[in-house]
Design an enzyme around this catalytic site. Sequence first.
Site, PDB file in Angstrom:
ATOM      1  N   HIS A 217      76.705  89.032  42.901  1.00 27.66           N
ATOM      2  CA  HIS A 217      76.385  87.681  42.431  1.00 27.66           C
ATOM      3  C   HIS A 217      76.175  87.727  40.916  1.00 27.66           C
ATOM      4  O   HIS A 217      75.444  88.601  40.420  1.00 27.66           O
ATOM      5  CB  HIS A 217      75.119  87.172  43.129  1.00 27.66           C
ATOM      6  CG  HIS A 217      74.780  85.771  42.749  1.00 27.66           C
ATOM      7  ND1 HIS A 217      75.515  84.696  43.209  1.00 27.66           N
ATOM      8  CD2 HIS A 217      73.828  85.271  41.935  1.00 27.66           C
ATOM      9  CE1 HIS A 217      75.003  83.581  42.692  1.00 27.66           C
ATOM     10  NE2 HIS A 217      73.975  83.894  41.923  1.00 27.66           N
TER      11      HIS A 217
ATOM     12  N   ALA B 135      78.932  94.117  33.427  1.00 25.65           N
ATOM     13  CA  ALA B 135      77.801  94.678  34.183  1.00 25.65           C
ATOM     14  C   ALA B 135      78.133  94.728  35.675  1.00 25.65           C
ATOM     15  O   ALA B 135      77.826  95.704  36.362  1.00 25.65           O
ATOM     16  CB  ALA B 135      76.548  93.843  33.938  1.00 25.65           C
TER      17      ALA B 135
ATOM     18  N   ASP C   6      73.037  84.192  49.120  1.00 23.37           N
ATOM     19  CA  ASP C   6      72.483  84.783  47.899  1.00 23.37           C
ATOM     20  C   ASP C   6      71.004  85.177  48.035  1.00 23.37           C
ATOM     21  O   ASP C   6      70.221  85.064  47.078  1.00 23.37           O
ATOM     22  CB  ASP C   6      72.642  83.825  46.697  1.00 23.37           C
ATOM     23  CG  ASP C   6      74.106  83.557  46.364  1.00 23.37           C
ATOM     24  OD1 ASP C   6      74.948  84.419  46.678  1.00 23.37           O
ATOM     25  OD2 ASP C   6      74.403  82.494  45.798  1.00 23.37           O
TER      26      ASP C   6
ATOM     27  N   LEU D  87      79.534  82.663  55.220  1.00 29.62           N
ATOM     28  CA  LEU D  87      79.732  83.308  56.524  1.00 29.62           C
ATOM     29  C   LEU D  87      78.675  82.834  57.521  1.00 29.62           C
ATOM     30  O   LEU D  87      77.524  82.586  57.150  1.00 29.62           O
ATOM     31  CB  LEU D  87      79.650  84.822  56.350  1.00 29.62           C
ATOM     32  CG  LEU D  87      80.779  85.395  55.471  1.00 29.62           C
ATOM     33  CD1 LEU D  87      80.441  86.806  55.013  1.00 29.62           C
ATOM     34  CD2 LEU D  87      82.114  85.370  56.197  1.00 29.62           C
TER      35      LEU D  87
HETATM   36  C1  GRF Z   1      82.325  87.418  40.067  1.00 30.62           C
HETATM   37  O1  GRF Z   1      81.658  86.883  38.958  1.00 30.62           O
HETATM   38  C2  GRF Z   1      81.373  87.602  41.215  1.00 30.62           C
HETATM   39  O2  GRF Z   1      80.087  87.953  40.807  1.00 30.62           O
HETATM   40  C3  GRF Z   1      81.368  86.243  41.836  1.00 30.62           C
HETATM   41  O3  GRF Z   1      82.689  85.788  41.747  1.00 30.62           O
HETATM   42  C4  GRF Z   1      83.328  86.428  40.642  1.00 30.62           C
HETATM   43  C5  GRF Z   1      84.541  87.112  41.178  1.00 30.62           C
HETATM   44  O4  GRF Z   1      85.320  87.692  40.165  1.00 30.62           O
HETATM   45  N1  GRF Z   1      80.852  86.316  43.177  1.00 30.62           N
HETATM   46  P1  GRF Z   1      86.437  88.749  40.528  1.00 30.62           P
HETATM   47  O5  GRF Z   1      87.358  88.086  41.556  1.00 30.62           O
HETATM   48  O6  GRF Z   1      85.771  89.968  41.082  1.00 30.62           O
HETATM   49  O7  GRF Z   1      87.153  89.009  39.243  1.00 30.62           O
END
Ligand code: GRF
Length: 205
Positions: free
Chosen positions: A112, A176, A148, A96
């Site tokens: 993340h 988690a 991040d 973004l």
């Molecule tokens: C997750 O691992 C999230 O941390 C990362 O992208 C993945 C998305 O998975 N940013 P989902 O679409 O929520 O299943």
Amino acid sequence: MAKKRVAVLISGRGSNMTALIEAAKAQDYPAEIALVISNRPSAPGLARAREAGIATAIVDHAPFGEDRETFERALDEELRTHRIDLLCLAGFMRVLTPWFVKRWQGRMLNIHPALLPQFKGLDTHRRALAAGVKEHGATVHFVVPEVDCGPIVAQERVPVLESDTEQTLAARVLKAEHRIYPQALRALAEGRVSLTSCGEEKGAG
Ligand code: GRF
């Protein structure tokens, strides 16, 4: 107090989105998932959101080409139409611009799949295994212009096992993620955390 209206931004399968939708079903949850937006028309998460009875929108980035800000203005328009208070990025694969981040500063979270500040960026599980770390995990943080990098709202650690592959580690981290994202959104919606309380200096950015 009125529940905060939340939009979840996705690009893919939407398992974190689903975790947020499930959590928000609880009567005492301070937020409702009012909208799911995908920048990819084919994102499987869109169907999951519709099945859950959530309004969905597609703001495809492709027609905008390199013009990120015009894409984001379309996104912002959609958010305003739905009177959105808070934003959750959940596997949203677009960087973004500072313009959009500023607009939603303090009101936008991201998840993340690593223990930030370790392993920013992509392929976190592969890199964690290659680095030989004994612990890995997930982080929910405020979004700031640098990717991040925002102040951390919630983290959960998971062990890295000798037998782990990228897939087994990713699955453990994902569990988690699904625990901490609803907790972090609750804390934000209840006003228990803010950019400044989580470490961003006053007046920064
Ligand atoms: C997750 O691992 C999230 O941390 C990362 O992208 C993945 C998305 O998975 N940013 P989902 O679409 O929520 O299943």
